[in-house]
Design a protein around this motif. Structure first.
Motif, PDB file in Angstrom:
ATOM      1  N   LEU A 210      47.500  50.636  32.042  1.00 19.66           N
ATOM      2  CA  LEU A 210      46.390  50.309  32.930  1.00 19.66           C
ATOM      3  C   LEU A 210      45.417  49.443  32.147  1.00 19.66           C
ATOM      4  O   LEU A 210      44.941  49.831  31.078  1.00 19.66           O
ATOM      5  N   VAL A 211      45.150  48.251  32.677  1.00 19.75           N
ATOM      6  CA  VAL A 211      44.246  47.291  32.049  1.00 19.75           C
ATOM      7  C   VAL A 211      42.932  47.288  32.816  1.00 19.75           C
ATOM      8  O   VAL A 211      42.930  47.186  34.046  1.00 19.75           O
TER       9      VAL A 211
ATOM     10  N   PRO B 154      41.938  53.845  30.746  1.00 19.94           N
ATOM     11  CA  PRO B 154      42.647  52.594  30.455  1.00 19.94           C
ATOM     12  C   PRO B 154      43.509  52.706  29.207  1.00 19.94           C
ATOM     13  O   PRO B 154      43.271  53.533  28.326  1.00 19.94           O
ATOM     14  N   ASP B 155      44.508  51.832  29.127  1.00 19.08           N
ATOM     15  CA  ASP B 155      45.283  51.683  27.900  1.00 19.08           C
ATOM     16  C   ASP B 155      44.745  50.549  27.048  1.00 19.08           C
ATOM     17  O   ASP B 155      44.687  50.659  25.823  1.00 19.08           O
ATOM     18  N   VAL B 156      44.372  49.448  27.698  1.00 19.45           N
ATOM     19  CA  VAL B 156      43.775  48.303  27.004  1.00 19.45           C
ATOM     20  C   VAL B 156      42.659  47.757  27.881  1.00 19.45           C
ATOM     21  O   VAL B 156      42.703  47.869  29.117  1.00 19.45           O
ATOM     22  N   VAL B 157      41.661  47.135  27.229  1.00 22.85           N
ATOM     23  CA  VAL B 157      40.460  46.693  27.943  1.00 22.85           C
ATOM     24  C   VAL B 157      40.069  45.304  27.467  1.00 22.85           C
ATOM     25  O   VAL B 157      40.059  45.024  26.270  1.00 22.85           O
ATOM     26  N   ARG B 158      39.697  44.464  28.419  1.00 22.91           N
ATOM     27  CA  ARG B 158      39.077  43.177  28.108  1.00 22.91           C
ATOM     28  C   ARG B 158      37.666  43.205  28.674  1.00 22.91           C
ATOM     29  O   ARG B 158      37.459  43.507  29.848  1.00 22.91           O
ATOM     30  N   VAL B 159      36.688  42.901  27.844  1.00 22.48           N
ATOM     31  CA  VAL B 159      35.289  42.871  28.249  1.00 22.48           C
ATOM     32  C   VAL B 159      34.825  41.421  28.221  1.00 22.48           C
ATOM     33  O   VAL B 159      34.841  40.773  27.169  1.00 22.48           O
TER      34      VAL B 159
ATOM     35  N   GLY C 289      53.302  42.909  34.234  1.00 26.43           N
ATOM     36  CA  GLY C 289      53.812  44.166  34.765  1.00 26.43           C
ATOM     37  C   GLY C 289      52.859  45.326  34.617  1.00 26.43           C
ATOM     38  O   GLY C 289      53.197  46.450  34.982  1.00 26.43           O
ATOM     39  N   ALA C 290      51.672  45.095  34.085  1.00 27.18           N
ATOM     40  CA  ALA C 290      50.689  46.164  33.919  1.00 27.18           C
ATOM     41  C   ALA C 290      49.909  46.373  35.209  1.00 27.18           C
ATOM     42  O   ALA C 290      49.787  45.464  36.037  1.00 27.18           O
ATOM     43  N   ALA C 291      49.368  47.574  35.363  1.00 28.96           N
ATOM     44  CA  ALA C 291      48.408  47.826  36.432  1.00 28.96           C
ATOM     45  C   ALA C 291      47.045  47.326  35.964  1.00 28.96           C
ATOM     46  O   ALA C 291      46.696  47.454  34.788  1.00 28.96           O
ATOM     47  N   VAL C 292      46.269  46.760  36.886  1.00 27.34           N
ATOM     48  CA  VAL C 292      45.001  46.130  36.519  1.00 27.34           C
ATOM     49  C   VAL C 292      43.902  46.597  37.462  1.00 27.34           C
ATOM     50  O   VAL C 292      44.085  46.607  38.686  1.00 27.34           O
ATOM     51  N   ILE C 293      42.774  46.971  36.884  1.00 26.72           N
ATOM     52  CA  ILE C 293      41.543  47.174  37.639  1.00 26.72           C
ATOM     53  C   ILE C 293      40.557  46.119  37.170  1.00 26.72           C
ATOM     54  O   ILE C 293      40.191  46.075  35.991  1.00 26.72           O
ATOM     55  N   ALA C 294      40.159  45.241  38.095  1.00 27.07           N
ATOM     56  CA  ALA C 294      39.234  44.156  37.794  1.00 27.07           C
ATOM     57  C   ALA C 294      37.847  44.535  38.287  1.00 27.07           C
ATOM     58  O   ALA C 294      37.677  44.883  39.464  1.00 27.07           O
ATOM     59  N   VAL C 295      36.867  44.485  37.396  1.00 28.89           N
ATOM     60  CA  VAL C 295      35.509  44.956  37.684  1.00 28.89           C
ATOM     61  C   VAL C 295      34.537  43.786  37.613  1.00 28.89           C
ATOM     62  O   VAL C 295      34.593  42.986  36.662  1.00 28.89           O
TER      63      VAL C 295
ATOM     64  N   PRO D  48      49.943  42.790  42.645  1.00 29.64           N
ATOM     65  CA  PRO D  48      48.950  43.748  43.112  1.00 29.64           C
ATOM     66  C   PRO D  48      47.965  44.083  42.009  1.00 29.64           C
ATOM     67  O   PRO D  48      48.329  44.192  40.834  1.00 29.64           O
ATOM     68  N   LEU D  49      46.712  44.182  42.364  1.00 31.46           N
ATOM     69  CA  LEU D  49      45.694  44.697  41.458  1.00 31.46           C
ATOM     70  C   LEU D  49      44.578  45.287  42.299  1.00 31.46           C
ATOM     71  O   LEU D  49      44.518  45.078  43.513  1.00 31.46           O
ATOM     72  N   GLN D  50      43.691  46.010  41.645  1.00 27.71           N
ATOM     73  CA  GLN D  50      42.570  46.658  42.326  1.00 27.71           C
ATOM     74  C   GLN D  50      41.280  46.047  41.815  1.00 27.71           C
ATOM     75  O   GLN D  50      41.108  45.864  40.602  1.00 27.71           O
ATOM     76  N   THR D  51      40.369  45.705  42.714  1.00 32.65           N
ATOM     77  CA  THR D  51      39.044  45.249  42.308  1.00 32.65           C
ATOM     78  C   THR D  51      38.022  46.346  42.593  1.00 32.65           C
ATOM     79  O   THR D  51      38.137  47.079  43.577  1.00 32.65           O
ATOM     80  N   VAL D  52      37.058  46.451  41.700  1.00 33.69           N
ATOM     81  CA  VAL D  52      35.972  47.418  41.850  1.00 33.69           C
ATOM     82  C   VAL D  52      34.663  46.661  41.662  1.00 33.69           C
ATOM     83  O   VAL D  52      34.429  46.077  40.599  1.00 33.69           O
TER      84      VAL D  52
END
Length: 422
Positions: free
Chosen positions: A277-278, A340-345, A296-302, A322-326
């Motif tokens: 989960l990214v 999360p497993d990995v994070v980009r800020v 292929g990762a799951a992504v939550i975009a904030v 597919p991805l999820q936005t918040v």
């Protein structure tokens, strides 16, 4: 040592001639309770009820005679064959296969499944199985007690999917239920069961019969390469740039976080992969979020800006991921997100980096436009138990017609890798 070990798959249909022949000669039979009740098992055969596969394998290896192991579905597909073939037992295995539970589940649903991902959900792997369901439009989940349809639904909170729940396939108590994921947590489900998780994007755009690879065909997502120009994700234009970053000749400014070279370097250090989960905190136009999803990762975009969330969703649809936005302002909005497993800020500075580090992802990447900011962010990562890498990246965009400079980007890249000790 057992003279011969035959593993028989059972899918509820009558046993084949080969299976009956093996059972009739068995002096030891191992299986679940419903297997051991089969009338074809010789009365004088030793019976082992399968609990620990390792324990059963040791008993079979020490048995003098002919052993049979009964297992549901295809025993070579996420089944007992892998354990029994371990070198330490020295067993020679013959397999009589049956229809796998996954094949049976898709048959009940009337769906093809060469484009599906198949995952096994135990309590220790449930989160990663859920991440696959977030990231892929067609997933079959082989469940287990404590990691079943209800638990899948609870962890998919906020992500809409259709569940096809197949309970006790091949038995007279078989039941197939189709419902939305938000309703699955309200039911008590019987074991064993298989869950087909459907939705979240295109399930394949190639012509019928054109598939050539199990899982999702790469041709469905034809774009090649990573760190592509921002325009690949927002052909309508970059939109207004509001953050610090690159300076183009003539004084025009673009957002540093949108620089394709920086994005490629960040992706290289995070290494998003299937089951991860990214978090993309500060998703802007969605270029990074979409590229992470293409791995292929799951992504939550904030992002705090609803326009940025809309642009990210549009880019995801355009590229078939597919991805999820918040929508919300970090760090406060991060409190309600799954681990999360990995994070980009991409924005928010030290407070957001600290909040992300507190959630203990394996890796964090971010950037800074000044040395003071880079030092502060690096210190925050180090205080959080991360080994810190800091690079100064400079890229110059040239016009190939006359090799004149069109745009220059100078930015600090900071990457944190969680140390083993922390």
């Amino acid at each position: 040592m057992a003279d011969r070990v035959t593993v028989i798959g059972w899918d509820g249909s009558p046993l084949t001639t080969a299976a009956r022949s093996a059972l009739s000669a068995a002096t030891l039979v191992a299986g679940a309770a419903h297997h051991l009740a089969l009338p074809e098992i010789p009365r004088d055969a030793e019976r082992i009820r399968l609990g620990s596969l390792d324990l059963a394998a040791r008993r079979i290896a020490g048995h003098r005679g002919t052993a049979v192991v009964l297992a549901d579905g295809d025993p070579g597909f996420f089944g007992v064959v892998r354990t029994l073939r371990a070198p330490e037992y020295g067993l020679e295995i013959e397999v009589v296969p049956a229809v796998s539970a996954v094949a049976a589940a898709f048959a009940r649903a009337g769906m093809p499944w060469e484009d599906a991902r198949v995952v096994v959900a135990h309590q220790r792997t449930l989160r990663r199985a859920v991440n696959v369901c977030r990231a892929h439009p067609k997933v079959a989940v082989l469940t287990s007690p404590g990691a079943g349809p209800a638990e899948l639904a609870l962890l998919l909170d906020g992500v809409h999917r259709t569940f096809v729940v197949c309970e006790e396939l091949g038995t007279d108590r078989e039941q197939v239920s189709v419902l939305t994921s938000d309703k699955a947590a309200d039911h008590i489900w019987r074991d064993p069961n298989v869950v087909l998780v459907i939705g979240g994007g295109s399930t394949g755009s190639v012509a019928p019969g054109a598939a050539w690879l199990t899982g999702q065909d790469p041709a469905v997502r034809p774009v090649r390469g990573w760190g592509l120009p921002t325009e690949e994700y927002a052909p309508e234009g970059r939109g207004p740039a509001t953050g610090p970053g690159a300076v183009a000749p003539g004084g025009a400014r673009t957002t540093a976080g949108e620089d394709p070279a920086l994005r490629a370097a960040q992706l290289a250090r995070l290494g998003p992969r299937t089951g991860d989960l990214v978090w993309d905190v500060g998703c802007a136009g969605g270029a990074f979020a979409v590229e992470a999803a293409r791995f292929g990762a799951a992504v939550i975009a904030v992002d705090a800006d609803p326009v940025a969330c809309a642009r990210t969703e549009s880019a995801a649809r355009r590229h078939g991921v597919p991805l999820q936005t918040v929508q919300g302002r970090a760090p406060h909005v991060l409190e309600r997100l799954p681990e999360p497993d990995v994070v980009r800020v991409s924005g928010g500075g030290v407070p957001v980096v600290r909040a992300c580090a507190d959630r203990r992802p394996e890796r964090i990447v971010t950037h800074a436009s000044t040395r003071d900011e880079a030092e502060a962010v690096g210190a925050a990562l180090a205080d959080g138990g991360y080994a810190v890498e800091s690079l100064l990246l400079q890229t110059v965009d040239l016009d190939p017609s006359d090799w004149s400079e069109r745009e220059r980007s100078v930015v600090f890249l900071l990457a944190g890798r969680r140390s083993a000790a922390s």
